[in-house]
Scaffold this active site. Structure first.
Site, short mmCIF file in Angstrom:
data_model
loop_
_atom_site.label_atom_id
_atom_site.label_comp_id
_atom_site.label_asym_id
_atom_site.label_seq_id
_atom_site.Cartn_x
_atom_site.Cartn_y
_atom_site.Cartn_z
N MET A 259 49.84 39.24 37.59
CA MET A 259 49.70 38.11 38.73
C MET A 259 49.89 36.79 37.97
SD MET A 259 47.50 39.34 41.87
CE MET A 259 45.86 38.88 41.20
N GLY A 260 50.14 36.76 36.85
CA GLY A 260 50.41 35.53 35.70
C GLY A 260 49.09 34.84 35.33
N LEU B 287 48.62 34.19 32.06
CA LEU B 287 48.57 35.19 31.28
C LEU B 287 47.74 34.92 29.89
CD1 LEU B 287 52.38 36.18 30.74
CD2 LEU B 287 50.72 37.29 32.57
N GLY C 39 44.57 39.88 27.29
CA GLY C 39 44.63 41.23 27.96
C GLY C 39 46.02 41.63 28.50
N HIS C 40 46.67 40.53 29.26
CA HIS C 40 47.87 41.00 29.67
C HIS C 40 49.02 41.13 28.37
CE1 HIS C 40 46.68 38.14 33.03
NE2 HIS C 40 47.05 39.06 33.75
N ASP D 150 40.68 46.73 35.22
CA ASP D 150 40.86 47.12 36.69
C ASP D 150 40.89 48.60 36.91
OD1 ASP D 150 41.10 44.34 37.97
OD2 ASP D 150 42.49 44.40 36.12
N SER E 10 40.04 37.46 31.88
CA SER E 10 40.36 37.52 33.24
C SER E 10 41.05 36.18 33.76
CB SER E 10 39.39 37.78 34.15
OG SER E 10 39.68 37.44 35.48
N SER E 11 42.00 36.26 34.48
CA SER E 11 42.37 34.95 34.64
C SER E 11 41.54 34.04 35.38
CB SER E 11 43.70 35.13 35.70
OG SER E 11 44.87 35.94 34.98
N ARG E 12 40.67 34.88 36.00
CA ARG E 12 39.61 34.12 36.81
C ARG E 12 38.54 33.56 36.20
NH1 ARG E 12 40.86 38.55 41.03
NH2 ARG E 12 41.58 37.52 42.87
#
Ligand code: AMP
Length: 276
Positions: A27-28, A30, A33-34, A147, A182-184
């Site tokens: 979901m971008g 980045l 992790g990605h 996840d 995490s992006s969050r």
């Protein structure tokens, strides 16, 4: 690196590709992790495709779809540096036209854990992943253990629907203090980021108790709960100790167990897990 938005254009490109193709759906916004997934794909495939798509269908009405962090320019820059061949950034309009009506449900698995807190989330995830697999037709697709339930759901979907792809799950990449990337995490203040380290500390506590012979999920969860309660900025949403294959909650740990945790820090919901 080629950036593609249209589905038809990607289909045409895909037809011309030869040799093994690895695919990393994201979901971008980045982070490392990605990039660990991208690097693994780069190592083992002739062509690497990465998708960036914030999938509206996997967000609940009161969730953070509108505010989900984005930085497409930076994402493209780092993917280029990683030697990615194709970046697919479809539009919501093309992925979900007005009369869109086909949904994938992986019954049983998707109502548990994350699915219980986020009804409909995995229906959105399973649907978008199958759509992306149909469009990119990779030999191998890469997901993160961060996840865990998503990876389990996708493996099940791939098996049930005979999708001809190999699913690889890569370990969780963490900050030096243990917080899973995490992006969050972008939503967190400095203070909240520090408080969030209690998540991994509590998972490590579970692991230590298990190593010391504790086999009762109730007792392990109690100890984790107490530790997390010592951090006032963090509220527990869910703790689960379940069988990794089917996410059935365990009465006793006597084999592999997936310890998953979801917490709230302010308005941000974070998840993490370890396998005992
Ligand atoms: P997202 O952009 O959050 O949808 O994540 C895209 C992929 O990256 C998913 O397979 C995630 O499980 C994976 N991922 C996200 N965070 C991490 C992390 N900290 N370590 C490893 N993989 C991750």
């Amino acid at each position: 690196m080629i950036a593609v938005t249209g589905i038809e254009e990607l289909n045409n490109l895909r037809r011309k590709l030869k040799g093994p193709t690895g695919f990393v759906p994201t979901m971008g916004f980045l982070h490392e992790g990605h990039l660990s997934l991208v690097r693994e794909a780069r190592k083992h495939n002739q062509t690497v495709i990465v998708s960036i798509f914030v999938n509206p269908a996997q967000f609940g009405p009161s969730e953070d779809f509108q505010t989900y962090p984005k930085d497409i320019k930076h994402d493209l820059e780092i993917l280029r540096k990683e030697g990615v061949d194709i970046v697919f950034t479809p539009s919501s309009e093309e992925m979900y036209p007005e009369d869109y009506s086909t949904w994938i449900e992986v019954a049983g698995l998707t109502e548990k854990l994350e699915g219980a807190s986020r009804p409909g989330h995995f229906k959105g995830v399973a649907t978008i992943v199958l759509k992306l697999l149909n469009i990119t037709r990779p030999d191998v697709v890469y997901f993160g253990q961060k996840d865990a339930q998503q990876a389990i759901v996708i493996k099940h979907l791939v098996r049930d629907l005979n999708v001809p792809v190999n699913v690889i799950v890569m370990p969780t990449i963490r900050q030096p203090d243990g917080l899973a990337l995490s992006s969050r995490n972008y939503y967190l203040s400095k203070e909240e980021n520090e408080a969030a380290t209690i998540i991994y500390k509590s998972l490590r506590l579970a692991s230590k108790l298990y190593q010391n012979g504790e086999r009762s999920p109730v007792k392990i969860k109690q100890a984790m709960t107490e530790l997390i309660r010592s951090e006032p900025l963090v509220t527990i949403d869910d703790i689960s100790i379940a069988l990794p294959e089917n996410l059935e909650e365990l009465d006793i740990v006597n084999g592999q167990a997936l310890v998953s945790l979801a917490v709230w820090i302010g308005k941000t919901r974070l998840i993490d897990n370890i396998i005992l």
